[in-house]
Structures are given as structure tokens and as C-alpha cells.
Write a protein that holds these residues in place. Sequence first.
Motif, PDB file in Angstrom:
ATOM      1  N   LYS A  82       8.221  53.101   0.939  1.00  0.00           N
ATOM      2  CA  LYS A  82       9.622  52.910   0.594  1.00  0.00           C
ATOM      3  C   LYS A  82      10.457  53.039   1.865  1.00  0.00           C
ATOM      4  CE  LYS A  82      13.344  54.575  -2.380  1.00  0.00           C
ATOM      5  NZ  LYS A  82      13.746  55.569  -3.412  1.00  0.00           N
ATOM      6  N   ARG A  83      11.212  52.001   2.144  1.00  0.00           N
ATOM      7  CA  ARG A  83      12.012  52.000   3.362  1.00  0.00           C
ATOM      8  C   ARG A  83      13.241  52.894   3.206  1.00  0.00           C
ATOM      9  NH1 ARG A  83      10.164  47.087   2.154  1.00  0.00           N
ATOM     10  NH2 ARG A  83       9.075  45.832   3.720  1.00  0.00           N
ATOM     11  N   ILE A 110      15.066  51.515  10.110  1.00  0.00           N
ATOM     12  CA  ILE A 110      14.575  52.549   9.210  1.00  0.00           C
ATOM     13  C   ILE A 110      14.687  53.904   9.898  1.00  0.00           C
ATOM     14  CG2 ILE A 110      13.048  51.064   7.889  1.00  0.00           C
ATOM     15  CD1 ILE A 110      10.720  51.999   9.609  1.00  0.00           C
ATOM     16  N   ALA A 111      14.818  54.927   9.078  1.00  0.00           N
ATOM     17  CA  ALA A 111      14.991  56.281   9.596  1.00  0.00           C
ATOM     18  C   ALA A 111      13.663  56.839  10.093  1.00  0.00           C
ATOM     19  CB  ALA A 111      15.568  57.184   8.519  1.00  0.00           C
ATOM     20  N   GLU A 112      13.756  57.797  10.982  1.00  0.00           N
ATOM     21  CA  GLU A 112      12.556  58.417  11.547  1.00  0.00           C
ATOM     22  C   GLU A 112      11.759  59.153  10.479  1.00  0.00           C
ATOM     23  OE1 GLU A 112      11.363  61.229  15.401  1.00  0.00           O
ATOM     24  OE2 GLU A 112      13.457  60.749  14.957  1.00  0.00           O
ATOM     25  N   ASN A 113      12.459  59.651   9.434  1.00  0.00           N
ATOM     26  CA  ASN A 113      11.770  60.408   8.381  1.00  0.00           C
ATOM     27  C   ASN A 113      11.265  59.520   7.245  1.00  0.00           C
ATOM     28  OD1 ASN A 113      14.166  59.683   7.194  1.00  0.00           O
ATOM     29  ND2 ASN A 113      14.787  61.756   6.588  1.00  0.00           N
ATOM     30  N   THR A 114      11.185  58.205   7.475  1.00  0.00           N
ATOM     31  CA  THR A 114      10.610  57.308   6.476  1.00  0.00           C
ATOM     32  C   THR A 114       9.171  57.733   6.188  1.00  0.00           C
ATOM     33  OG1 THR A 114      12.000  55.450   7.164  1.00  0.00           O
ATOM     34  CG2 THR A 114       9.981  54.917   5.967  1.00  0.00           C
ATOM     35  N   GLY A 115       8.810  57.751   4.915  1.00  0.00           N
ATOM     36  CA  GLY A 115       7.517  58.295   4.507  1.00  0.00           C
ATOM     37  C   GLY A 115       6.326  57.410   4.820  1.00  0.00           C
ATOM     38  N   THR A 116       6.088  57.134   6.089  1.00  0.00           N
ATOM     39  CA  THR A 116       4.920  56.368   6.498  1.00  0.00           C
ATOM     40  C   THR A 116       4.674  56.590   7.980  1.00  0.00           C
ATOM     41  OG1 THR A 116       3.873  54.183   6.433  1.00  0.00           O
ATOM     42  CG2 THR A 116       6.169  54.271   7.122  1.00  0.00           C
ATOM     43  N   ASN A 117       3.523  56.175   8.445  1.00  0.00           N
ATOM     44  CA  ASN A 117       3.218  56.239   9.871  1.00  0.00           C
ATOM     45  C   ASN A 117       3.848  55.016  10.539  1.00  0.00           C
ATOM     46  OD1 ASN A 117       2.197  56.353  12.457  1.00  0.00           O
ATOM     47  ND2 ASN A 117       0.051  56.501  11.833  1.00  0.00           N
ATOM     48  N   ILE A 118       5.001  55.192  11.134  1.00  0.00           N
ATOM     49  CA  ILE A 118       5.756  54.062  11.685  1.00  0.00           C
ATOM     50  C   ILE A 118       4.978  53.372  12.800  1.00  0.00           C
ATOM     51  CG2 ILE A 118       7.868  53.407  12.914  1.00  0.00           C
ATOM     52  CD1 ILE A 118       9.365  55.513  11.347  1.00  0.00           C
ATOM     53  N   ASP A 119       4.310  54.149  13.640  1.00  0.00           N
ATOM     54  CA  ASP A 119       3.560  53.550  14.754  1.00  0.00           C
ATOM     55  C   ASP A 119       2.438  52.641  14.260  1.00  0.00           C
ATOM     56  OD1 ASP A 119       5.086  54.588  16.796  1.00  0.00           O
ATOM     57  OD2 ASP A 119       3.894  56.418  16.974  1.00  0.00           O
ATOM     58  N   ALA A 120       1.900  52.934  13.079  1.00  0.00           N
ATOM     59  CA  ALA A 120       0.827  52.100  12.516  1.00  0.00           C
ATOM     60  C   ALA A 120       1.359  50.725  12.108  1.00  0.00           C
ATOM     61  CB  ALA A 120       0.193  52.798  11.325  1.00  0.00           C
ATOM     62  N   LEU A 121       2.676  50.616  11.945  1.00  0.00           N
ATOM     63  CA  LEU A 121       3.284  49.345  11.556  1.00  0.00           C
ATOM     64  C   LEU A 121       3.477  48.403  12.744  1.00  0.00           C
ATOM     65  CD1 LEU A 121       6.103  50.719   9.207  1.00  0.00           C
ATOM     66  CD2 LEU A 121       3.963  49.655   8.482  1.00  0.00           C
ATOM     67  N   LEU A 146       6.728  39.747  20.624  1.00  0.00           N
ATOM     68  CA  LEU A 146       6.515  40.567  19.426  1.00  0.00           C
ATOM     69  C   LEU A 146       5.728  41.847  19.687  1.00  0.00           C
ATOM     70  CD1 LEU A 146       5.678  37.945  16.625  1.00  0.00           C
ATOM     71  CD2 LEU A 146       7.868  39.033  17.135  1.00  0.00           C
ATOM     72  N   ASP A 147       5.175  41.984  20.866  1.00  0.00           N
ATOM     73  CA  ASP A 147       4.331  43.138  21.158  1.00  0.00           C
ATOM     74  C   ASP A 147       5.044  44.457  20.866  1.00  0.00           C
ATOM     75  OD1 ASP A 147       2.147  44.611  22.095  1.00  0.00           O
ATOM     76  OD2 ASP A 147       2.962  44.694  24.132  1.00  0.00           O
ATOM     77  N   ASN A 148       4.379  45.321  20.086  1.00  0.00           N
ATOM     78  CA  ASN A 148       4.844  46.668  19.751  1.00  0.00           C
ATOM     79  C   ASN A 148       6.012  46.677  18.764  1.00  0.00           C
ATOM     80  OD1 ASN A 148       4.011  49.348  20.260  1.00  0.00           O
ATOM     81  ND2 ASN A 148       5.880  49.744  21.415  1.00  0.00           N
ATOM     82  N   LYS A 149       6.331  45.532  18.168  1.00  0.00           N
ATOM     83  CA  LYS A 149       7.410  45.477  17.184  1.00  0.00           C
ATOM     84  C   LYS A 149       6.903  45.994  15.830  1.00  0.00           C
ATOM     85  CE  LYS A 149      10.601  43.479  19.773  1.00  0.00           C
ATOM     86  NZ  LYS A 149       9.880  43.404  21.041  1.00  0.00           N
ATOM     87  N   ILE A 150       7.839  46.528  15.035  1.00  0.00           N
ATOM     88  CA  ILE A 150       7.513  47.104  13.736  1.00  0.00           C
ATOM     89  C   ILE A 150       7.710  46.046  12.647  1.00  0.00           C
ATOM     90  CG2 ILE A 150       8.127  48.880  12.046  1.00  0.00           C
ATOM     91  CD1 ILE A 150       9.208  50.543  14.410  1.00  0.00           C
TER      92      ILE A 150
END
Length: 485
Positions: A82-83, A110-121, A146-150
Motif C-alpha cells: 500500500k503506497r 512515497i513516504a520513507e515509512n511505506t510498508g515495503t522494502n523500497i530499495d527492492a523496488l 532508469l537505473d536505480n529508479k523506483i
Amino acid sequence: MVKDNLALVLDPVEETHRDTEELNWCSISLSEIIARGSRLEATVYDVEGRKARAVIENCKCEQKKITGPNGIAEAYTCARFKRNWVDRSRFPIFQPSSILELYPKPDGYIAENTGTNIDALRVKKGQVLVTCSGTIGKTTYVSDTLDNKIFSHDLLRISCKESTDAGYLYAYIKSDIGNKMLTTNQYGAVVSHIEASHLHEIPIPYPEESIRIEISRRIKDSFSLRDRANQLWDEAMDLLYCSLGLDDFWEFKCKAIDQNVNTFSVKLSNLAGRVDASYHNKLATAIIKKIYESGAVIEPLGSTSLSDKIFLPQRFKRVYVSKGQGTKMFGIKQITSLDPFTEKYLALGCLSETLQRELLLEPGMILVSRSGTIGNICIVPPHWKHWIASEDLIRVQPKKELEGYIYCFLSSEYGQALIKRFAFGSVQDHIDCEQVAEFPIPRLADKKIEQAINQKVAECNQMRAKAYELEIQALSILEEKVFEA
């Protein structure tokens, strides 16, 4: 006796025979019909998908799978989440549909506290991305842009085991044959969603290494040119902002608009025939003021010093034909792509010469969307010459020496804010040619800077045209040396 009673003798008429077109057909087993719910509609059994599989089966080179034990790559999707949207953060996120854009922009933050591993995106350079939900099968190659984009979870991330195969895999999925293999199952029925595990079943011809390298090199060179074009675009935009004394748009917007105040006054002399509040918004007023403070002057786009013509083609009855038999036609959603995806090809012979001149595109022409999401804008690159854009796009023919400069400003966040103030309509936003002619264009005191910006945009456009040519070459090699070998 009978001949004498004839009232009229007709001269023999020469008959003209048209070559019979190839029938689009296939045979279907009774068990398959039952499995499909006893459906007899042809659309349930995609003929093109079956033909694609027949082409792959007849390829003389080695056959492998995209993923799996005999696969050339590994693929995965990210977990759904959930974003947690915020106005601004250090985590801009892109939607899967934007992978086809020349220079994708984030859909939001999206906020830093979004419930997912952001770096994995984040996607990685060298990966092949494929949309796996909604409109599936759209693909791109991850280069520097696009490199390293979420990106969100609705995107397959494919990493090839051999780096030289990445460009080849992209070309295969981008081709008509490969795309059909991906988007239809073994019976030819269209697939609405794909998972990483589905790629275990997708065959891919695996020719000798020299052919794969030849295709991959062209694809990677193509994306390298796109990266260089985007760098030139950034340089042009930075030069424009610096010349006009413009700051980061987000910061400027926060300063210009008081979020706690929804009312403001407008002088009668500044109404300009518009009494809707959206036209007289504080942001637009602040932008105009900032431009004047920089020493620039403002001229309307419709002035003779900026453009030769602004027009909208008349509506017409469309006669569609098969690919290869007509002229490529695309609409508003495709104008941000290098190669606008479309299944529509128009029969030009059914249109008048006047309408053909209005519809056919010319390099340097600026297209502006006029309804729905207004202000979507693009400049026609050389390889779009004599393609057709729908009549939902207003055409602007700018002066040759200013086409890149004008496009640069109108594409900027400041230019977009000024464009959207012209919108009218209670349910759906619209603009017309008269309003496009009123778009404010700042003219710099230093004309050399204007020309420098114009030149950078022109070079950017040329690089993108070369990138398109390289991709077409790669697809042609795939067709000739793999599918038809």
C-alpha cells in the motif's frame, strides 16, 4: 431471331480482379472449444498467437526458455504494498506504463515509512522490464535513464545470465512474434496477467553468439543514444531556468500559493475575457511576474515571430487497414514514446489531399493535446515524418530557428502550469487553437542563449531518431536471421 430482338447491345466490360488476401484462420479441436466454455467467437482463440508459436517452432536454431532450468534469464516481481503518498520525499516512484516514455517522470512520491522494502523496488542497469498487469507485454531496457529508479510491483524485472543476452531478449519481447508469445497462452488465448513463473514456459530461439551480439549491440547503442539525448535535454532545461531566474518548481509553487487562502482579487483590466478562477490562479500570476523580473518579454505563441500556423485537422471517417498496408496512426497517449505503439493503420487514399496535408506530421512540428489531460506536448522527431497523429492533437508549426526553444519552455513545469490555466469545460478539460495561440512564451534578451537552447533540443531530437533506427535494425536482423532463417 433472338439477336434482332435485343434492345441494347452492351460492349464487353474488362473485369478487374484483386488478389485474394490471406485468410486469418486456424483450426480448433472440439476439446479446446469445450475447455473454453463452448465459446465459438474467433476472438477467444487468437490466430496471431498461434501463428507466432508456429514461427518459433519452425526456427532452425536452438530453443531455450526465457527463465527456468533451461532459461537464459531470471525474473521476479516485487511484493504488493500500500503506497503511502506524500507531497515530496526522496523516494519518487514511477508507474509501469511510463517505461515507454522517452524521459519518464515520477508519478508521485512515497513516504520513507511505506510498508515495503523500497530499495527492492529499484530497477538495475542491464535489466529488461516488462509490464505484467493491465496492458501487459510492454518492455524496455534499463539504461542510465532508469537505473536505480523506483517502480511499483506491476513490473517484471528480468536479469539475463549473460550480459550479452539482455539486448537480444529485449528485441525478442519487443518483436511482434515474441510479444505474442508472451501475451498469449499455448492455445492462443490472450493472457490478462503474467507472473515471473509464466516465463518458464515461454520459448525463445537462441541463435549463434555472433547474431545475439549483433542484435544486443544495436539495442544497447540505441539506449545509449537515448541517455545522451536526455542529458542534452537536461542541459537545455537548466540553461532555460538559469536565463529566466527560475528556481525548483516545487519550492516556487510553495512560496507562490498560500494553502490556507482560497480567495483572491483580480483587476477588471486583467480578466482577459475569463471569469473562471482557474485562469487567474496565483501560481500562473507569480510565474508571469518572475519571467518579467528576469528581463525577458512575453509574446503569444500565435504571433508571427514565433509560429507560422496553429491548426486542428477536421474530423474524418477513418478507414483502417492491416499493418504494412497503410500509414501508422497514433493518439495522445503515445506521443511521449520513441516508437508510438499502435495497432491502427490508416488508408490515406480514402482521404482528400487537403486532409492528408493536415494529418501527416512534419519534423519540428509541436503537438498539443486538446482534451482530457490537456497540455501533453511533444515535438515531432525526424522518424515520425509522414506518420499520422489523431485529430485530438493541435498542431503548431513554429519558426524553424525557435522550435526547440518553444518546445523546451512549454514542456517545463512552469510552461505546463501556464498551459493548464487555459483549460475550460465543466466535466472534461478542453483547449482550442485560439487558446494555444495565446500561450505565453518568454523571449530572452540574449538571443544567443535562445539559439543555444534551440540547438540542444534539435540535437536531442536527432539522437532519438538515430536510436529508433538502431532499434529497427536490431528487429530486422532478428526477423531475417532468426525467425525466417
